[in-house]
Design an enzyme around this catalytic site. Structure first.
Site, mmCIF file in Angstrom:
data_model
loop_
_atom_site.group_PDB
_atom_site.id
_atom_site.type_symbol
_atom_site.label_atom_id
_atom_site.label_comp_id
_atom_site.label_asym_id
_atom_site.label_seq_id
_atom_site.Cartn_x
_atom_site.Cartn_y
_atom_site.Cartn_z
ATOM 1 N N ARG A 16 -40.087 37.808 -51.718
ATOM 2 C CA ARG A 16 -40.345 36.620 -51.754
ATOM 3 C C ARG A 16 -41.902 36.506 -52.197
ATOM 4 O O ARG A 16 -42.719 35.718 -52.110
ATOM 5 C CB ARG A 16 -39.995 35.637 -50.581
ATOM 6 C CG ARG A 16 -38.683 35.542 -50.078
ATOM 7 C CD ARG A 16 -38.748 34.635 -48.858
ATOM 8 N NE ARG A 16 -39.195 35.143 -47.805
ATOM 9 C CZ ARG A 16 -39.546 34.627 -46.686
ATOM 10 N NH1 ARG A 16 -39.428 33.201 -46.623
ATOM 11 N NH2 ARG A 16 -39.839 35.331 -45.490
ATOM 12 N N LEU A 18 -43.156 35.384 -55.085
ATOM 13 C CA LEU A 18 -43.453 34.400 -55.783
ATOM 14 C C LEU A 18 -43.624 33.182 -54.845
ATOM 15 O O LEU A 18 -44.542 32.554 -55.126
ATOM 16 C CB LEU A 18 -42.380 33.899 -56.793
ATOM 17 C CG LEU A 18 -42.675 32.841 -57.774
ATOM 18 C CD1 LEU A 18 -43.988 33.086 -58.391
ATOM 19 C CD2 LEU A 18 -41.492 32.452 -58.757
ATOM 20 N N SER A 433 -33.885 17.462 -33.669
ATOM 21 C CA SER A 433 -34.873 18.347 -33.489
ATOM 22 C C SER A 433 -36.411 17.645 -33.251
ATOM 23 O O SER A 433 -36.521 16.379 -33.684
ATOM 24 C CB SER A 433 -35.175 19.615 -34.499
ATOM 25 O OG SER A 433 -35.112 18.716 -35.854
ATOM 26 N N HIS A 694 -39.032 12.707 -44.068
ATOM 27 C CA HIS A 694 -39.727 13.547 -45.069
ATOM 28 C C HIS A 694 -41.208 13.333 -45.733
ATOM 29 O O HIS A 694 -41.645 14.068 -46.264
ATOM 30 C CB HIS A 694 -38.740 13.458 -46.503
ATOM 31 C CG HIS A 694 -37.237 14.083 -45.940
ATOM 32 N ND1 HIS A 694 -36.368 13.030 -45.869
ATOM 33 C CD2 HIS A 694 -36.909 15.374 -45.973
ATOM 34 C CE1 HIS A 694 -35.292 13.696 -45.612
ATOM 35 N NE2 HIS A 694 -35.598 15.215 -45.716
HETATM 36 N N1 GLN Z 1 -29.771 18.119 -35.454
HETATM 37 C C1 GLN Z 1 -30.493 18.736 -36.496
HETATM 38 C C2 GLN Z 1 -31.814 18.399 -36.414
HETATM 39 O O1 GLN Z 1 -32.358 17.177 -35.985
HETATM 40 C C3 GLN Z 1 -30.075 17.949 -37.712
HETATM 41 C C4 GLN Z 1 -30.770 18.606 -38.881
HETATM 42 C C5 GLN Z 1 -29.997 18.256 -40.503
HETATM 43 O O2 GLN Z 1 -29.431 17.486 -40.157
HETATM 44 N N2 GLN Z 1 -30.538 18.821 -41.360
HETATM 45 O O3 GLN Z 1 -32.993 19.168 -36.884
#
Ligand code: GLN
Ligand code: ZN
Length: 764
Positions: A16, A18, A433, A694
């Site tokens: 990895r 790059l 999470s 995000h």
């Molecule tokens: N339960 C996961 C989290 O909260 C769901 C992640 C996902 O949907 N990409 O990280």
């Protein structure tokens, strides 16, 4: 003689390199020159790896994304980036990554979307009615010039696929731009011919999708106009069969056609019949999408008669670019030797190709040793006791229809669950999470390397869980989670507790830009070995009176984010995963967990490229989900989560999963995706994400109230949940805490409004 060639190699580097250079450059730790050097080194290595081929691929390298490179080459960058005073390199990265809010005015990055049915994401070209193109082939010409090998075959994306990949910003039809685009391609062809290029690989993978008349016509028009004596075009398709486009693909006026002979093998006979005598046929016989050794002898049994018929017109290659597999199996020193002997990564695939060509050109005896080694490996794999577990086969045979049905319909369950859970209107929760802090990663690493005992590791994770529970209680959330601190990755974590999975150390595959994934390998029958999540969930539950949700990754997502075995149908592997996860669901229920969430983040990714094949996929995929989820009692509430916004076209299948609650991504689209609920009444409860995880921005209470008010136009308040779009693991605690507080405030406000409303109706 057959001719060998290649469609592209991984560009991230075997270690990895790059990725690390890119990220160091973005942090300002290295300069543009150092980054360029990394690129050069990877290209030099790649060109060396292709030395034994008749044609080496060039132009497959990219610093970030090959579709963005194409946009640059065609002079088509989104207008908002034009005025920036930046070097071309920095502008390139700005289009890819956007400019964050800390700068004066934020600039949105180009949108990203999946490259056909792969897990690679490309940057979507933007078009407007006024879009003009201008050739800027410097990068490609530079790569040609720098390369040491003589027989270079550059690769470019064809004009029609390029337009198809993009998105119109003003409602105009991208196809209207074809007339303006073709002269630029003509110019490009001329420049390549001037650079001494004989063959050009021109990719039109849209030929494996369902195309309407206008797109088919565009292809005809484009290739008619691009006809030239100065350079030979190898029209290239991959990822599927040509089907109704077969004749079209054969007839376009080019010098050769490449097809994916792993996925469209049954079309080869017809193609040979249709293909004019002067064209070469390139068969992509080595699977560029998976990591198994190919069965050389049986391929030769098939290829020898084809070679007899086609003679020099037969070319051989991998099915598609090797971008989608890891670089080099030799790096995997920790892998079980037996399993390793079944595998083939990008470099090994090139050797397989050479062996095939030698056998065809000089007879099988010329490569007798390679062929017998290969035959032995294939034989050992098929007979390996590591693969077949009779108990699993037995259980699969005993699956009944009833196993995937809940005991009672949603309406009945709902009352029973309400009694047990006693949740308020607009219940609040998160997706699972919490921030994966540095301490968490350090502890995991230390444990893996044996520097932290299992007991100490467990303590460290329990501390994280306790902190997560405390914070959620402080915020006042209704349904809590343990926070998933112990999980490195939502697929790998579970896979480690299941039989039939192998893991690599360097098996990285580019997902987008500098981001890579390391899919586990499903090589054998899948069975759950021990409890996976119960200890963590039960510990979390012991700390609070609020319900703690159990968190699992669903079978379809496990399947779609792994390299899967090729010796049985996907549906069967998916059912094995489903049974294993069903055991975990029931173990959680047994341990007293009242709410269990089964994530199917990648359900949509498995949709076949052709819509006609969707129903079949959806049927087995959703059945596997139901098999996982629906063995529980009525009073256990099943949640599922999907983190994408487009499911309008599969809403009925999603409803058929019969999850009690579904949480989905919506915040970025202003609830637009809920439009589908106008025409389709989704029967169960739903949590449309109100917090875009995000973005580092902290959403205000008002913005979240507004989103739920929009949602309420389509979904009754009694069936709405309030939650973020997705898991919070990539965020920082200092962002998450205020955001969740605002979210909880929003729920309170909405409950208050609902109370006032109902008072008004009673007094009126
Ligand atoms: N339960 C996961 C989290 O909260 C769901 C992640 C996902 O949907 N990409 O990280
Ligand atoms: Zn998600």
């Amino acid at each position: 003689m057959v001719t060998t060639h290649n469609l592209g190699l991984p560009r991230i580097g075997g270690r990895r390199q790059l990725k690390f250079s890119l990220e160091a450059y973005w942090r300002g730790e290295i300069d543009a020159q150092q980054l360029t050097t990394t690129g050069q080194q990877i290209r030099a290595q790649n060109s060396e790896h292709q030395q034994a081929l008749d044609w080496a691929c060039v132009g497959d390298f990219s610093l970030y994304d090959h579709v963005l490179d194409t946009s640059i080459m065609l002079g088509n960058l989104p207008r908002r980036f034009a005025q920036q005073q930046l070097t071309p390199l920095d502008r390139y990265f700005q289009v890819a990554r956007g400019r964050s809010t800390e700068a004066s005015t934020p600039l949105a990055a180009a949108e990203m979307t999946k490259w056909f049915d792969t897990n690679y994401h490309y940057l979507v070209p933007e078009f407007e009615r006024e879009t003009q193109f201008e050739l800027n082939a410097e990068q490609l010409l530079m790569q040609i010039e720098e390369s040491q090998s003589k027989n270079l075959k550059p690769v470019i994306i064809g004009p029609v696929t390029y337009l198809w990949l993009g998105k119109s910003k003003d409602g105009s039809n991208p196809l209207d731009l074809l007339e303006r685009l073709l002269p630029v391609y003509q110019q490009l062809l001329q420049q390549l011919a001037d650079a001494g290029i004989e063959w050009l690989q021109i990719d039109e993978p849209i030929l494996v999708t369902e195309l309407d008349q206008t797109w088919r016509h565009a292809l005809r028009n484009a290739y008619f106009r691009l006809q030239t004596k100065t350079i030979k075009l190898l029209l290239t398709t991959y990822f599927g069969s040509l089907k109704e486009n077969l004749q079209l693909a054969c007839e376009l006026p080019v010098a050769g056609l490449h097809i994916d002979a792993t996925r469209a093998r049954d079309e080869v006979e017809r193609i040979i019949d249709w293909l004019p005598q002067h064209k070469i046929l390139s068969l992509g016989v080595i699977d560029g999408r998976n990591i198994w050794k190919c069965h050389l002898n049986s391929l030769l049994d098939w290829l020898e008669p084809i070679h007899q018929r086609l003679g020099d017109r037969l070319w051989l290659a991998p099915s598609c670019s090797l971008l989608h597999v890891p670089v080099d199996l030799e790096s995997e020193t920790d892998l079980d030797d037996e399993i390793k002997s079944w595998l083939s990564f990008a470099l090994q695939k090139l050797s397989e190709l050479e062996t095939l060509a030698s056998a065809l050109n000089h007879g099988r005896q010329a490569v007798a040793r390679q062929l017998s080694d290969n035959a032995q490996a294939i034989q050992r794999r098929s007979e390996s006791p590591q693969i077949h577990i009779p108990a699993v086969v037995d259980r699969i045979a005993k699956i009944t229809e009833a196993m995937s049905q809940r005991r009672h319909p949603f309406a009945t369950r709902r009352t029973i669950q309400q009694q047990r859970l006693n949740l308020p209107l607009f219940p609040t929760t998160t997706i699972g999470s919490f921030p994966q802090t540095n301490e968490i990663r350090q502890a995991r690493k230390a444990h893996r390397e044996g520097r932290l005992s299992s007991a100490d590791y467990r303590n460290a994770m329990e501390k994280e869980i306790a902190q997560a529970i405390r914070l959620q209680e402080d915020v006042g959330l209704d349904v809590l989670v343990h926070g998933e601190a112990e999980r490195n990755d939502m697929v790998e974590y579970f896979a480690e507790f299941l039989s039939g999975f192998a893991f690599t150390r360097f098996g990285w595959v580019q997902s987008y830009g500098s981001r890579c994934v390391k899919p586990p390998i499903i090589y054998g029958d899948v069975q759950r070995q021990t409890d996976i999540t119960t200890q963590w969930t039960s510990y979390a539950q012991s700390l609070t009176n609020k319900p703690v949700k159990g968190m699992l990754t669903g079978p379809v997502t496990m399947l779609n984010w792994s390299f899967v075995r090729d010796d049985q149908p996907l549906a069967l592997t998916c059912n094995q995963l489903a049974l294993a996860l069903r055991d975990e669901v029931l173990a959680l229920e047994q341990a007293g967990t009242a709410i269990i969430q089964i994530d199917e983040a990648a359900l949509r990714e498995g949709l076949p490229l052709r819509r006609k094949q969707w129903p079949d996929y959806l049927e087995w995929a959703l059945k596997a989900f139901r098999l996982t989820a629906n063995g529980v009692q009525d009073d256990t509430q099943i949640h599922t989560h999907m983190c994408y916004s487009e499911f309008n076209d599969i809403i009925e299948s999603i409803a058929a999963m019969d999850a009690d609650v579904i949480t989905i991504e919506t915040s970025r689209s202003d609830m637009e995706l809920l439009d589908v609920f106008e025409s389709y009444e989704y029967p169960n409860e739903i949590g449309p994400g109100v917090y875009d995880i995000h973005s580092p921005n902290i959403p205000s209470m008002a913005s979240m109230v507004k989103l739920i008010q929009l949602a309420q136009l389509r979904i009754p308040a009694e069936r709405l949940w309030i939650n973020p779009d997705c898991g919070l693991k990539t965020r920082q605690w200092q962002e998450v805490i205020p955001a969740l507080k605002n979210m909880q405030q929003a729920a309170r406000r909405l409950r208050e409004e609902a109370r006032l409303d109902s008072q008004q109706t009673t007094t009126a």
